[in-house]
Motif scaffolding. Sequence first.
Motif, short mmCIF file in Angstrom:
data_model
loop_
_atom_site.label_atom_id
_atom_site.label_comp_id
_atom_site.label_asym_id
_atom_site.label_seq_id
_atom_site.Cartn_x
_atom_site.Cartn_y
_atom_site.Cartn_z
N LYS B 629 26.17 -34.79 -17.00
CA LYS B 629 24.83 -35.04 -17.49
C LYS B 629 23.96 -35.38 -16.28
O LYS B 629 24.33 -36.20 -15.46
CB LYS B 629 24.88 -36.23 -18.44
CG LYS B 629 23.69 -36.35 -19.31
CD LYS B 629 23.90 -37.46 -20.32
CE LYS B 629 22.57 -38.03 -20.70
NZ LYS B 629 22.69 -39.40 -21.16
N TYR B 630 22.84 -34.72 -16.18
CA TYR B 630 21.95 -35.03 -15.07
C TYR B 630 21.25 -36.35 -15.32
O TYR B 630 21.00 -36.73 -16.46
CB TYR B 630 20.94 -33.90 -14.86
CG TYR B 630 21.61 -32.67 -14.31
CD1 TYR B 630 22.00 -32.64 -12.98
CD2 TYR B 630 21.94 -31.60 -15.14
CE1 TYR B 630 22.67 -31.55 -12.47
CE2 TYR B 630 22.61 -30.51 -14.64
CZ TYR B 630 22.98 -30.48 -13.30
OH TYR B 630 23.64 -29.42 -12.80
N ARG B 631 20.99 -37.04 -14.25
CA ARG B 631 20.42 -38.36 -14.40
C ARG B 631 19.03 -38.30 -15.02
O ARG B 631 18.29 -37.34 -14.82
CB ARG B 631 20.30 -39.04 -13.03
CG ARG B 631 21.63 -39.51 -12.51
CD ARG B 631 21.46 -40.45 -11.37
NE ARG B 631 22.73 -40.66 -10.68
CZ ARG B 631 23.68 -41.49 -11.09
NH1 ARG B 631 23.49 -42.20 -12.18
NH2 ARG B 631 24.80 -41.61 -10.42
N ASN B 632 18.69 -39.38 -15.72
CA ASN B 632 17.37 -39.47 -16.32
C ASN B 632 16.30 -39.41 -15.24
O ASN B 632 16.42 -40.03 -14.20
CB ASN B 632 17.22 -40.81 -17.06
CG ASN B 632 17.87 -40.74 -18.40
OD1 ASN B 632 18.06 -39.64 -18.94
ND2 ASN B 632 18.24 -41.89 -18.94
N GLY B 633 15.28 -38.67 -15.51
CA GLY B 633 14.15 -38.64 -14.58
C GLY B 633 14.37 -37.74 -13.39
O GLY B 633 13.54 -37.71 -12.49
N LEU B 634 15.47 -36.98 -13.39
CA LEU B 634 15.73 -36.11 -12.24
C LEU B 634 14.61 -35.08 -12.07
O LEU B 634 14.11 -34.86 -10.98
CB LEU B 634 17.08 -35.41 -12.41
CG LEU B 634 17.45 -34.44 -11.30
CD1 LEU B 634 17.67 -35.19 -10.00
CD2 LEU B 634 18.68 -33.63 -11.65
N LYS B 635 14.24 -34.51 -13.21
CA LYS B 635 13.20 -33.47 -13.19
C LYS B 635 11.92 -34.00 -12.52
O LYS B 635 11.35 -33.37 -11.64
CB LYS B 635 12.92 -33.06 -14.65
CG LYS B 635 11.93 -31.95 -14.78
CD LYS B 635 12.62 -30.63 -15.10
CE LYS B 635 11.68 -29.49 -14.81
NZ LYS B 635 12.38 -28.25 -14.52
N GLU B 636 11.50 -35.19 -12.94
CA GLU B 636 10.25 -35.76 -12.42
C GLU B 636 10.37 -36.04 -10.93
O GLU B 636 9.46 -35.77 -10.16
CB GLU B 636 9.91 -37.06 -13.15
CG GLU B 636 9.49 -36.89 -14.61
CD GLU B 636 10.67 -36.65 -15.53
OE1 GLU B 636 11.76 -37.19 -15.24
OE2 GLU B 636 10.52 -35.92 -16.52
N ILE B 637 11.52 -36.57 -10.54
CA ILE B 637 11.71 -36.91 -9.13
C ILE B 637 11.64 -35.66 -8.26
O ILE B 637 10.92 -35.63 -7.27
CB ILE B 637 13.08 -37.57 -8.92
CG1 ILE B 637 13.01 -38.99 -9.41
CG2 ILE B 637 13.48 -37.58 -7.46
CD1 ILE B 637 14.22 -39.75 -9.16
N ILE B 638 12.38 -34.63 -8.69
CA ILE B 638 12.42 -33.42 -7.88
C ILE B 638 11.02 -32.82 -7.79
O ILE B 638 10.55 -32.46 -6.71
CB ILE B 638 13.41 -32.40 -8.49
CG1 ILE B 638 14.81 -32.99 -8.54
CG2 ILE B 638 13.39 -31.10 -7.72
CD1 ILE B 638 15.49 -33.17 -7.22
N SER B 639 10.32 -32.78 -8.93
CA SER B 639 9.01 -32.13 -8.86
C SER B 639 8.02 -32.96 -8.06
O SER B 639 7.15 -32.41 -7.39
CB SER B 639 8.47 -31.82 -10.27
OG SER B 639 8.49 -32.99 -11.03
#
Lengths: 69, 810
Positions: B629-639
Amino acid sequence: MSVVFVLIGASLLVAGGFLIAYLWAVKNGQYDDKHTPSIRILFENSKKEQSIESRVQSEELEKNSPNES
Amino acid sequence: MERTELSQEIRITEQNPDSKIFCYHCSDECPDNSIRINEKTFCCNGCKTVFEILNQHNLCNYYSIEQSPGVSRKHSVKRNYDFLNDSDLKQKLIDFSDGKISKVTLTITQMHCSSCIWILENLYKLNPGIISSEVNFLQKKIFISFSEDKTSLKEIVELLDSIGYEPLLNLEDKQEEKIRSENKNLYYKIGIAGFCFGNIMLLSFPEYLSIGTEELPEMKRIFAYLNIFLSLPVFFYSSTDYFLSAWRGIKKKIVNIDVPIALGILVLFLRSAIDIIFWGGAGYLDSLSGLVFFLLIGKLFQNKTYETLNFERNYKSYFPISITVRKGNIETTIPVEKLEVGKRFIIRNNELIPADSILIKGNANIDYSFVTGESIPIVKMNGEMIYAGGRQVGGVIELETIKEVSQSYLTQLWNSKTFEKEDESKIVSLANAISKHFTFIVLFIAAVGAIYWLPVDVTLAFNAFTAVLIVACPCALALSTPFTLGNTLRIFGRNKFYLKNTHVIEKLASVNHIVFDKTGTITESGTSEVEFVGELDNQEKTLIKSAVRNSSHPLSRAIYNYLNIASVLQVESFDEISGEGIISSIDGIKVKVGSESFISGTNVNSGDYTKVFVSINDQLKGYFTVSNKYRNGLKEIISSLEEGYELSLLSGDNSSEKENLTQFFADENELHFRQSPHDKLEYINDLQKSGKKVLMVGDGLNDAGALKQSEVGISISDNINNFSPACDGILDSSSFNRLADFILFSIKSKKVIIASFILSFIYNIVGLSFAVTGSLSPIVAAILMPISSISVVVFTTFSINFIARKARFI
């Protein structure tokens, strides 16, 4: 006014005494651990009276059943 | 084959999923209320045993200091501590022994609350051989003295283990001692400087206020000589660090921030001495002692360290210190570094494999979470090679070493150059960069002032020259960095981001390329995403849940948690075949859960451990896929990071996750798979060669090289006390989603430093205008120096707190 010199000497002696006390405290390791003693001091009472109180305490524990959620 | 018969009678009750039961000992959620004593429910037998031990010795006070203070015993196993009887090893671990009384210091990472302190300081009630035990909570250490006649080190360690406080045994703790004695010296220096500063100030008051100097000229002289006497310890003891550091810098032809400071201190002292002895003046000794005192306070503030965390760990801290070797039928314990190639050794459940070796006997089920962050164990067959760093889960296995401990695939990493150099020399802090120019400019102004006055008056020229150096002494400059960064370090710490020292913040601000590890870093370790491919009705779900309930395999746990069924059924029989699956019979229905070959009976070795097949009464029902499971908020951090940074990903795994990852990472070429620990290190190295400043975010031992090589290495950890490879900072996984904010904050901190530099330059210009005219009176110096220092400290503290509030860090 010459009393000033006596007073200065006296004050230096007193202050020097405190300085030595401080250095001694550092050397003795009183500044090594600034956290644990503050917790430990709270145990002291229960440690002494434990033999008498332990039974009461464990009974109390039974009453306060652990179903907290 | 290892068979676990489920002998224990389990009382199954209808559970309401809303009313959860929590363990009385460790507050973990209990699967049901089957394990209990009176009203108290426990999550496992381990926790119950601890309670029984404590209850027996009247130590239940443990539970009244804090609620459910215990350490979960669910995953613990009985360890073998026989190696502690080895006298060589014992000597290394024990601090002091006179044959009768021995003293030992043990590290216990599990301590976390006041109950822990209480129980650990009452150990003598559990084992009468223990004379006393004292805890240092912040360092997570316990100092035990015990009587050799009545007990032994092994017994003590076993006792600690039995109540859930397993000590961390390794021989790598010497370095900490040095740091502590340095800290002690700083306390001495501050004490002495403070004492002298206070008294000198007091003795200087008549001079400031011009009281009594007319009536009693001898008073002024005596006070001035007393001041010289009092400033001697400040000059010769308290300020030695600055002279040493400046000298070290000059020897290396670096003008660091300590050079102008040392110059300032030196000139202050000499000028004052000449002033007092030859000219009957008052000198600037109050400014001198005040300066040193403030600088040392700044140093203390900057030296904030997280004593519990260790940023220097290498594989040796995690590998066992001894190993059981077998020769014929005789088992002996030897220190792990003496393990030679060709030796056969034995690894028990939950023990770490210290060297690359070949499996000879037993069912190997190796958990590489230390190395890769992946917690699902891998099955190995006889004759297969097992890399060092894996942890055996299950029964006893026998192995033969093929490489020495230090030459293993993983541990070789520590032989590379990266681990040799001290990175102290790499630090080019902002203050040091500025001080180079600063020092030369100041010397230039001083020289110009002196030359200007020289034809007029030699004394005035000398006065102007020294006054410039005194005033320009960059006290405020030197204080702004420690206070800004010290504050930032504390704010990070409050948000569960722990840095090794304040230099890391400056380096973090200059980063322009960020590299992520995959498993355990951007994926969550321990939790997984489960999906079922196929159809299941509620009754079948209940059957599966009941079957997997009895297995402690991570995949079983994942499936158990995934199935949303309130009740479980009683299991009639249960077999777990290590590395294959489980067979269980419930109400006469046969339930099989396991690998494809196990369910279908055919010999398919797909190598895919993330698919779990299910059959009920030999009828294939489908399979579960268990993925990270990818960590919570990964998407936001990467973007948010993508805008300002180049990002790449290094993974030790195959590219099966590539598709999922492209959702997060825009550039497919920056995803690298099948990277060995060495590849990762080299990758960072290459980036640096092309001029990049790299931040590495990793977690396992296989990232250790990359973490060390990069400008800033941050290790992600679910439990900061448990494990982390050597790094510059440890980030608690719960704060992972704030990573971008942390980096932004460090950039802002750097800006605050620059702003405070400007502020302190303004003070310097004001001071210099006094100084070049040769009219710097002691009172101007005595006012200007503290005011500039204090205002800079106040400015940095307020602005950092303001920024932190805006970023919602406090």
